[in-house]
Design an enzyme around this catalytic site. Structure first.
Site, PDB file in Angstrom:
ATOM      1  N   ASP A 214       1.814   2.521  -3.126  1.00  0.00           N
ATOM      2  CA  ASP A 214       1.415   3.876  -3.508  1.00  0.00           C
ATOM      3  C   ASP A 214       0.005   4.117  -2.979  1.00  0.00           C
ATOM      4  OD1 ASP A 214       0.473   1.913  -5.391  1.00  0.00           O
ATOM      5  OD2 ASP A 214      -0.147   3.534  -6.723  1.00  0.00           O
TER       6      ASP A 214
ATOM      7  N   GLU B 234      -0.140   1.173  -8.484  1.00  0.00           N
ATOM      8  CA  GLU B 234      -1.444   0.523  -8.602  1.00  0.00           C
ATOM      9  C   GLU B 234      -2.555   1.531  -8.815  1.00  0.00           C
ATOM     10  OE1 GLU B 234      -5.257  -1.290  -7.714  1.00  0.00           O
ATOM     11  OE2 GLU B 234      -4.360   0.377  -6.622  1.00  0.00           O
TER      12      GLU B 234
END
Lengths: 519, 519
Positions: B147, B212
């Site tokens: 991400d 994250e």
């Protein structure tokens, strides 16, 4: 009016207050259910004259609402110059409508404008229009604007802001009350005289602009330039760009001015990750928070030294005007959805909104403003706030003091960042003479249509051209609102009620007549 | 290494410093122009073993860059849960790639998450993968995330953030360095062994997540759940999710933790026009500015009482580690574009970034944040800030103190508005043992590829799983960055250089080998 006299004779002010409210509510209900009865006024001769006009307006109200729907659909948000194409589109629609009604239209060029970014942009024109002139009649010049504030569903609208939606007698849409509805009401009042082939008792001129919401760029200069031409034969200037203060119709004799400030703090080259640089960099955002935090205290007091020095003292005559406003503190708390205002009394709140200065922080550009989380150190942030001016504050003087104050606070931060404070608008406050013929005619017209005396109020927001017109042309200026106190201009779910829109059209038609009688 | 020894013998530290820099620059130039020579290491036997791997990586670098381009094109911004479809798409692409390479993939369910709005959403899964296992070999578990932070052209990118663009040897794009590039470099290191039919000297496992950037929701619980299964045979956990501190390669032995705070002030029912209500309403925005202004002073000192009480004192051994960092204060000022940092010395700045806590204010949601002017009193505003934790701060304790402080400040404002403070993330700081075999192998691998000793650094940003993995699994954890110090992760124009991306792939290949020798 017999009931009202009886109450006055009774001498019990509480009873009087309750009865007045009942009468107002009764009138409002009456007008909502059968507004054609609104011409039952005591003004001599007016009823017969006005009745056919009012009848036409009632009969054509759906058509008037449909036209407002078409205008609201144009997203003429002037706050974003990239949308000025839509501002020009609504100006064109306005011009076409005036021409269809037999008026002549000039698109007056008002030059260019420099944006805060430094970019120079061409301004949309201003419409100067007039209907056929009879030298025997006095001339009324109507001002209005067809640009709007920004509006997005995400802001919390419950209906599409650009699709006029009627719910329980209210017409929801951006610009419905500010100011497309009132502009159309003026045009419909003229149309009504024409349709029933009744001569309009005044000469009518129109000034319609598309940049009111950003400060009417170029309009002041245009007024100066056309003082000896367009304005030369104007006797009265009337503006309907505000709302009633309560449920009672109103005439407005004052507005606050305003200056809009941009506080830009410019730091590192790029936005940084707060994990990587946090703790080592003096962040523009914390500088800005300190600067904005120095502007006012939690009581609403403006902390910029000297800014409130020139506020006019309250005279006893002025104080008395506040006694007659049917403002209900508890109801207003409920409308606003606040536990308490900064002031404890009705008069205190009204004075805070109308005749005292204020400072509001609107937001920050350049920082993280979206939902979710972002661990950013923004490289450049611009705080935005505005100050509302009242007599006898001088906007350039206020701007100097604000800039000096922010520079002084910034110097205490010992920041490696760069500060740039700029200001736009700089509109002066305005106060009119209540003995002016327009106010007499306005009071009579309100009585014709609504059957009550209007409240004499001031407006907390800024309509800079009221002051500009009065100062530059020397003509009489009045503000004649038709919007309801809860219309929410600039807010989510802005609306005008069908009642106010249609009765407001009647008010304008009656006003032409009443003003002509005073000549 | 002969030149280096000569310099050391000279004993003149200034000369040594200059010479070290020249050597580093020479190496960097050498590697840029001919990176195949990077295997000229003094480590016995390594060169012959690693040379074919490095050759393959050089020969396939364009293919590796192309794959990064495909990954960067996926707008897997996890900060906005409405975009989690794209997060799932990049996770699928990752899984397919691992499967094509012969690995087995499990999509581990990590449950649901409650957003600050109260809405509950299903979380994207976490990839648990492994390649064929040989019980005789030790097992290395690689962590990465696919991400990214938000990115928009309007933020000031000079290239499309989701179209990887190579300019002068740099690969610009969101996620290029954080963390898609390093994740691909790990996969390419494995692919390289497979392609030249060399046995990978370690068993390889992978944990790849897609949340994250918002705090690795669910990963901690997953780690606990799989402690006796997936993690049972893991010997080492390695993370490459940060960047070098200078131009010199680095091993990272510590990270700061973080907590992200939302300060919501909720006032009137609707946004109001500042002209209409300004001066009578205690505005949520001015309450919020006062709250945010109470958090830190202009020196960067956190003013929340007690928050910094538990910061570990600086020992002499720790202080000495800072002497060897080739950090150039003037150059860093120039890179950051600031006139000065909050600290005057190299050590002061590094400690502020790595081992001291910090507080950054990221922005405000709900206020006016667009270009132009809007005279709004926002009804509800949410300030967002985060605190970086260091040993021995305890995030829950910090959160309690922050909340108590904000409530206390709010009580002095006597506001009719409502305050709600919430916190997310709450990641603990992390410090590793430098004597661990991973750090020895890491230092050797850096010497193999770059020909210099790595700097032993800490990371100011938060990689919560470093601490979580160490605490929950009891395994050795190392961070082995390959991104350059000027990669601008989380910023506009994030990039990884082609040099770092390709040499980083070699570093990972060499690391597998060096770590296997220590078993």
């Amino acid at each position: 009016m017999a009931v009202l006299s009886l109450c006055l004779a009774h001498g019990n002010t509480f009873f009087f207050s309750i009865m007045t409210k009942l009468i107002v509510v009764a009138f409002l209900l009456l007008h909502t259910s059968d507004s054609s009865s609104s011409s039952s006024s005591s003004a001599p001769g007016a009823a017969g004259m006005l009745e056919p006009l009012f009848q036409y307006i009632d009969d054509h109200q759906n058509q008037f609402v449909q036209r407002l729907k078409e205008w609201v659909a144009v997203q003429s948000d002037s706050g974003d110059h990239t949308k000025w194409g839509e501002v020009e589109r609504i100006l064109n629609m306005t011009a076409v409508r005036i021409q269809e009604m037999g008026g002549t239209v000039e698109f007056a060029d008002v030059g260019t404008h420099q944006l805060p970014s430094g970019e120079t942009v061409l301004l949309p024109p201003v419409i100067l229009a007039e209907f056929e002139k009879d030298p025997k009649k006095a001339t009324l010049c109507i001002y209005g604007h067809v640009d709007v504030q920004p509006a997005k569903m995400e802001d919390g609208w419950t209906t599409d802001p650009f699709n006029l939606t009627e719910i329980k007698g209210n017409l929801y849409g951006r610009g419905a009350t500010d100011n497309k509805g009132p502009v159309l009401a003026w045009l419909h009042a003229v149309e009504t005289y024409q349709a029933i082939e009744k001569e309009i008792p005044m000469n009518i001129k129109l000034i319609i602009e598309g940049l009111e919401e950003v400060g009417s760029y170029g309009l002041l200069e245009l007024t100066r330039k056309r003082n000896d031409s367009f304005f030369a034969d104007v006797d009265f200037i009337v503006i309907s760009d505000n709302v009633w203060a309560t449920r009672t119709p109103a005439l407005t004799y004052g507005t606050r001015g305003s200056s809009y400030f941009f506080v830009e703090v410019d730091g590192p080259k790029l936005d940084f990750h707060s994990g990587v640089y946090g703790g080592s960099i003096q962040e523009p955002m914390s500088d800005l928070i300190a600067l904005l935090g120095s502007l006012l205290d939690h009581t609403g007091k403006i902390l910029v030294p000297g800014v409130t020095d020139d506020v006019a003292p309250l005279t006893e005559d002025e104080r008395k005007l506040y006694d007659n406003i049917s403002f209900d503190l508890e109801e207003m708390k409920s409308v606003a959805g606040v536990k308490h205002f900064l002031q404890d009394t009705k008069e205190g709140v009204l004075m805070a909104r109308w005749r005292n200065p204020s400072l509001s922080i609107h937001g920050i550009q350049g920082a993280f403003s979206e939902p979710g989380t972002k661990t950013v150190i923004p490289k450049q942030v611009t705080g935005k706030f505005s100050i509302r001016h009242v007599p006898n504050m001088d906007p350039p003087d206020v701007e100097r003091k604000v800039k000096a104050h922010l520079q002084q606070v910034f110097s205490t931060l010992k920041s490696p960042n760069r500060l740039r404070v700029t200001a736009t608008v700089g509109a002066k406050p305005w106060v009119a003479n209540l003995k002016d013929p327009q106010y007499v005619a306005g009071q009579r017209a309100v009585r014709e249509v609504f059957g009550v005396d209007p409240e004499l109020i001031r407006e907390g927001s800024t309509i800079p051209i009221a002051q500009n017109f009065q100062e530059e042309t020397g003509k009489s200026v009045m503000m004649l609102p038709i919007g309801g106190h809860d219309d929410g201009e600039h807010s989510q779910n802005e609306k005008i009620s069908r009642y106010n829109y249609i009765e407001g059209t009647k008010l304008f038609a009656a006003y032409f007549y009443e003003l002509s009688l005073l000549q």
